[in-house]
Enzyme design. Structure first.
Site, short mmCIF file in Angstrom:
data_model
loop_
_atom_site.label_atom_id
_atom_site.label_comp_id
_atom_site.label_asym_id
_atom_site.label_seq_id
_atom_site.Cartn_x
_atom_site.Cartn_y
_atom_site.Cartn_z
N HIS A 144 12.36 -14.60 -3.90
CA HIS A 144 11.01 -14.45 -3.37
C HIS A 144 10.99 -14.25 -1.86
CE1 HIS A 144 8.10 -15.13 -6.70
NE2 HIS A 144 9.21 -15.53 -7.29
N GLU A 177 -7.26 10.87 -3.14
CA GLU A 177 -6.13 9.92 -3.14
C GLU A 177 -6.03 9.22 -4.49
OE1 GLU A 177 -5.59 8.27 1.40
OE2 GLU A 177 -7.32 7.59 0.26
#
Length: 598
Positions: free
Chosen positions: A236, A536
């Site tokens: 992480h 987009e």
């Protein structure tokens, strides 16, 4: 004779009492076993879904590579996107003063003021401030980060630590933003010092609410005691993981800073990176020298180190649960330990109900320090103390909250409800696929399946290794013959429908990939307005659909996007767009009332 009769009556009463006590004892033991089984099932749900999400995270990394290779071909109008993806962001600030000098600490700030070089006094003050839920000013956060980076770059990748009869080392596992666990460890075991060294085994951030505070405490401790506090990286400690699991959002929330959610990715021509083999687009410059960039082989080694898990089966084989790293058996452990003349591997990375687990004939220890990781009461945390010539000693704990002081059955009920809720959300996201699988098994078109048929369909479609037969009692209804009404798999839950005419497959697909889509569209939101242009949107969806092999006609997503453009200005508020795909639980209001009552 009277005495004899009286004595016989007493013996009968004693025997009756003993039998009753044994029955109560046997019942209680069975009751505890059933509760533990339910707790185990809940933990298996949490863990299976967690690992499945991590598979999605690794797939998302591959998508960014795919996007870099294909985006400019689809949408030549936004050449700046590629620069944002692989160009410079935070590395634009070459030196410390250029960055820290932009921030002033106002006189009105009444929080902790750190003084460099740092001392143990700064550490004490920082901990006390965080106990009072104060936020450390961004100026000091940056100073600590720059100073930590400077010291770490001078250190080797592998640290050798010595113990002595009078000096033990404490090893901690995953903390995941759980600040109270760190406070409890320090309360029970003492603060880091020259005589009380620590090793923190990675996964400091994400999931919990106080990742920044944990990082600051650990980094300040490291700067005060660089030879006595050691920090290992976990899976992480990675910007891609931080997007999905909370650390990025925590930083943006606490420091009101908005940045492109795609850190610089050093790419060189014909050079392999963590995102795959790509070429730097023309005009894009990288900030790192070739010597600082990872080769493909080096990257694979890092993934294996950070993502792998021990298992009972011999050999080394792919970690199919997480989608990255490998599983390694006891034979692999013995080979590695013998090769490097080691006695034991102490690792983390996996939540364990008791906070630790010993496997591979005592040669592998997993330590996990975040208690209540999935749900309050779900697991203990633990740390280990290792000394010269002595066996490791384990210390368990659990941060106490209201639910933890309740009876076991109540804690198990809360865990189980939360786990089933998560599982139902997983099920509803694959409703169409599941119905198709059920109907293939339902030769008589009765709407019913045997438990075995239903369980096999769930396993194949959801790809979660769970005890489906046992879980069926929580998920579906049965008739008097024990057959399952398979459409009851979707009872009491639905996905919000932003457009009534939208096909269910489209709704489910967007819901299933909502976390990935949110990350991707935050990347392309160049002005951080929260608005995405229709062009987009269409371009990115086409790429996403192609990479993830999603079979949905472009006209469907175009129509959905047009309907979500409420003011018809050619753009979409993408965060609002995703909220329209949230899951609704039928008994949400009832559950909230129950929670208040309990």
């Amino acid at each position: 004779m009277g005495c004899s009769a009286s004595s016989s009556l007493k013996d009968q009463k004693s025997e009756t009492v003993m039998q009753a006590a044994l029955k109560i004892q046997n019942w209680y033991r069975g009751y505890r076993v059933r509760l533990k089984a339910r707790q185990c099932h809940a933990l298996s749900i949490f863990q299976s879904i967690e690992y499945a999400d991590e598979q999605g995270q690794l797939q998302l990394s591959n998508f960014f590579s795919f996007m870099l290779e294909n985006y400019t071909q689809v949408c030549d109008k936004d050449s700046g996107l590629v620069t944002r993806l692989v160009g410079s962001t935070i590395q634009d600030y070459k030196n410390r003063q250029d960055c820290v000098g932009l921030i002033e600490v106002p006189d009105s700030y009444n929080g902790t003021r750190l003084h460099f070089p740092l001392t143990c006094t700064d550490l004490y003050l920082l901990i006390e401030a965080f106990k009072q839920q104060q936020i450390l000013h961004a100026y000091y956060v940056l100073e600590v980060l720059f100073e930590t980076k400077k010291v770490l770059k001078r250190m080797p990748n592998f640290n050798h630590i010595k113990t002595s009869p009078s000096k033990e080392i404490t090893i901690c596992g995953d903390l995941h933003g759980k600040l109270d666990d760190l406070f409890l460890i320090f309360y029970k075991n003492g603060l880091p010092s020259e005589n009380n060294p620590y090793v923190f085994n990675g996964d400091f951030v994400d999931r919990g609410k106080n990742s920044i505070e944990i990082l600051m405490i650990l980094f300040v401790s490291f700067l005060v005691y660089p030879n006595n506090l050691h920090l290992n990286r976990g899976n992480h400690e990675d910007f891609m993981m931080n997007f999905r699991y909370g650390f990025t959002n925590e930083v943006l929330h606490k420091y009101k800073m908005k940045s492109v959610l795609m850190p610089p990715v050093p790419l060189g021509e014909d050079h392999n990176t963590a995102l795959g083999k790509n070429k730097v687009p023309q005009g894009v410059k990288t900030n790192e020298s070739p010597s600082e960039q990872l080769t493909k082989h080096e990257w694979e080694q890092v993934i294996d180190i950070l993502w792998s898990d021990p298992r009972g089966r011999k050999g080394c084989y792919p970690n199919i649960s997480r989608g990255g790293g490998c599983y390694f058996g006891p034979d692999i452990t013995s080979q590695i330990l013998n090769k490097y003349q080691l006695k034991m591997l102490i690792r983390s990375h996996e939540c364990k109900p008791e906070g630790y687990e010993i496997c591979h004939d005592g040669k592998v220890v997993t330590i996990f320090s975040a208690s209540n990781y999935y749900e309050e009461g779900s697991n203990r945390g633990a740390y280990i103390r290792v000394g010269y010539g002595t066996a490791p000693r384990f210390y368990q704990y659990q941060v106490t909250r209201a639910t933890c002081s309740r009876p076991l059955y109540h804690r198990v009920n809360i865990m189980e409800s939360s786990a089933i809720r998560m599982l139902k959300e997983r099920i509803i996201s694959r409703k169409t696929d599941l119905i198709n699988a059920f109907q293939l098994q339902d030769c008589n078109k009765s709407g019913k399946l045997s438990v075995g048929q239903w369980a096999s369909s769930m396993e194949v479609v959801l790809d979660l290794n769970l005890p489906w037969r046992s879980l069926s009692f929580h998920l579906v209804t049965r008739d008097k013959d024990g057959n399952i009404d398979y459409m009851s798999s979707f009872q009491d839950i639905r996905i919000k429908n932003p457009v009534k005419e939208a096909l269910s497959t489209l709704i489910e697909t967007v819901y299933r990939y909502r976390s990935d889509l949110q990350i991707i569209f935050n990347v392309i939101d160049s002005d951080h307005s929260g608005l995405i242009s229709m062009e987009e949107f269409r371009s990115m969806w086409k790429l996403f659909k192609s990479h993830y092999s999603i079979h949905i006609d472009d006209s469907q997503i175009d129509e959905l996007a047009n309907r979500m453009d409420l003011n018809k200005d050619g753009s979409i508020d993408f965060n609002e767009f995703l909220k329209a795909f949230n899951v609704v639980h039928k008994f949400d209001k009832l559950n909230k009332s129950d929670t208040k009552l309990t």
